[in-house]
Scaffold this motif. Sequence first.
Motif, PDB file in Angstrom:
ATOM      1  N   LEU A  63       0.994  -1.174  -0.018  1.00  0.00           N
ATOM      2  CA  LEU A  63       0.053   0.011   0.059  1.00  0.00           C
ATOM      3  C   LEU A  63       0.928   1.287   0.040  1.00  0.00           C
ATOM      4  N   GLY A  64       2.221   1.015   0.040  1.00  0.00           N
ATOM      5  CA  GLY A  64       3.106   2.253   0.214  1.00  0.00           C
ATOM      6  C   GLY A  64       3.093   2.880   1.440  1.00  0.00           C
ATOM      7  N   LEU A  65       2.743   2.277   2.564  1.00  0.00           N
ATOM      8  CA  LEU A  65       2.797   2.876   4.019  1.00  0.00           C
ATOM      9  C   LEU A  65       4.041   2.305   4.655  1.00  0.00           C
ATOM     10  N   ASP A  66       4.695   3.656   5.106  1.00  0.00           N
ATOM     11  CA  ASP A  66       5.940   3.546   6.172  1.00  0.00           C
ATOM     12  C   ASP A  66       5.367   3.417   7.496  1.00  0.00           C
ATOM     13  N   ALA A  67       4.979   2.056   7.798  1.00  0.00           N
ATOM     14  CA  ALA A  67       4.441   1.726   9.064  1.00  0.00           C
ATOM     15  C   ALA A  67       5.301   1.606  10.131  1.00  0.00           C
ATOM     16  N   LEU A  68       5.064   1.846  11.547  1.00  0.00           N
ATOM     17  CA  LEU A  68       5.635   1.429  12.469  1.00  0.00           C
ATOM     18  C   LEU A  68       4.828  -0.098  13.083  1.00  0.00           C
ATOM     19  N   GLU A  69       5.906  -0.916  13.307  1.00  0.00           N
ATOM     20  CA  GLU A  69       5.227  -2.190  13.920  1.00  0.00           C
ATOM     21  C   GLU A  69       4.700  -1.936  15.397  1.00  0.00           C
ATOM     22  N   ALA A  70       3.436  -2.368  15.701  1.00  0.00           N
ATOM     23  CA  ALA A  70       2.742  -2.272  16.818  1.00  0.00           C
ATOM     24  C   ALA A  70       2.371  -3.654  17.654  1.00  0.00           C
ATOM     25  N   PRO A  71       3.187  -4.036  18.589  1.00  0.00           N
ATOM     26  CA  PRO A  71       3.051  -5.473  19.138  1.00  0.00           C
ATOM     27  C   PRO A  71       1.706  -5.455  19.752  1.00  0.00           C
ATOM     28  N   GLU A  72       0.936  -4.339  20.003  1.00  0.00           N
ATOM     29  CA  GLU A  72      -0.328  -4.626  20.561  1.00  0.00           C
ATOM     30  C   GLU A  72      -1.324  -5.130  19.479  1.00  0.00           C
ATOM     31  N   LEU A  73      -0.775  -4.879  18.361  1.00  0.00           N
ATOM     32  CA  LEU A  73      -1.554  -5.693  17.036  1.00  0.00           C
ATOM     33  C   LEU A  73      -1.387  -6.903  16.562  1.00  0.00           C
ATOM     34  N   ALA A  74      -0.672  -7.448  17.505  1.00  0.00           N
ATOM     35  CA  ALA A  74      -0.068  -9.019  17.081  1.00  0.00           C
ATOM     36  C   ALA A  74      -1.341 -10.052  17.003  1.00  0.00           C
ATOM     37  N   ALA A  75      -1.299 -10.716  16.126  1.00  0.00           N
ATOM     38  CA  ALA A  75      -2.480 -11.558  15.856  1.00  0.00           C
ATOM     39  C   ALA A  75      -2.733 -12.308  16.951  1.00  0.00           C
ATOM     40  N   LEU A  76      -3.978 -12.894  16.926  1.00  0.00           N
ATOM     41  CA  LEU A  76      -4.530 -13.805  18.138  1.00  0.00           C
ATOM     42  C   LEU A  76      -3.724 -15.161  18.160  1.00  0.00           C
ATOM     43  N   ASP A  77      -2.994 -15.421  19.356  1.00  0.00           N
ATOM     44  CA  ASP A  77      -2.068 -16.453  19.449  1.00  0.00           C
ATOM     45  C   ASP A  77      -3.054 -17.811  19.288  1.00  0.00           C
ATOM     46  N   ALA A  78      -2.717 -18.654  18.510  1.00  0.00           N
ATOM     47  CA  ALA A  78      -3.792 -19.792  18.216  1.00  0.00           C
ATOM     48  C   ALA A  78      -3.026 -21.072  18.914  1.00  0.00           C
ATOM     49  N   GLY A  79      -2.047 -21.039  19.739  1.00  0.00           N
ATOM     50  CA  GLY A  79      -1.303 -21.922  20.122  1.00  0.00           C
ATOM     51  C   GLY A  79      -1.030 -23.015  19.407  1.00  0.00           C
ATOM     52  N   ARG A  80      -1.237 -24.252  19.543  1.00  0.00           N
ATOM     53  CA  ARG A  80      -0.935 -25.474  18.967  1.00  0.00           C
ATOM     54  C   ARG A  80      -1.545 -25.637  17.549  1.00  0.00           C
ATOM     55  N   TRP A  81      -2.688 -24.892  17.437  1.00  0.00           N
ATOM     56  CA  TRP A  81      -3.624 -24.825  16.239  1.00  0.00           C
ATOM     57  C   TRP A  81      -2.701 -23.997  15.167  1.00  0.00           C
ATOM     58  N   ARG A  82      -1.899 -23.231  15.358  1.00  0.00           N
ATOM     59  CA  ARG A  82      -1.291 -22.432  14.504  1.00  0.00           C
ATOM     60  C   ARG A  82      -0.839 -23.060  13.037  1.00  0.00           C
TER      61      ARG A  82
END
Length: 190
Positions: A63-82
């Motif tokens: 998208l051409g975005l210079d984005a800062l990584e935000a750990p608060e936006l991490a994906a749901l941790d699906a554990g062993r189902w990943r």
Amino acid sequence: MTSQVMLISPAITAALREARFDDGCGLDPSGARLARSAAGTLPAAERVLVSPTVRCRETAAALGLDALEAPELAALDAGRWRGASLADVSASEPAELARWLGDPEAAPHGGESVRALCDRVGTWLIALAPLSGRTVAVAEPEIVRAAVVRALGAPESAFWRTDVTPLTAVELSGRAGRWNVRVGSPLRGV
């Protein structure tokens, strides 16, 4: 002061097409092409953030975005189902899957519960509320779902009743933590 948050879901990946829990795969060629076609169509923002997942980082770049990584936006941790497909988990652990889908506090996969995810995203929204101007964030579909649930004050059971399609924007605007929601706007160019 009004705060605006535009949440953009990532472009399509093999995991999304195959109904698999994210396994870190990148965009597929059609997803990358569609994201590139929407480059330059987003409004200006004071803050541009991205989920730390591969598909979100690749979508932001396309998208051409210079984005800062935000750990608060991490994906749901699906554990062993990943990486597992929903069909495989349904066949091998039907009771656990049903419990996870029916109980927002359940995390039978050993990862994060829906309630914990909604709480994490709710805390992030509280932190954004006093900021003026627009925040654009490319975030996992489950992050967008959780934001809608918290913005509307809906119960966590509404999480599974919220569809988030690839490359769409959900916009939140509000003051003092009271949010209004505009859902499902496709990105121009897509």
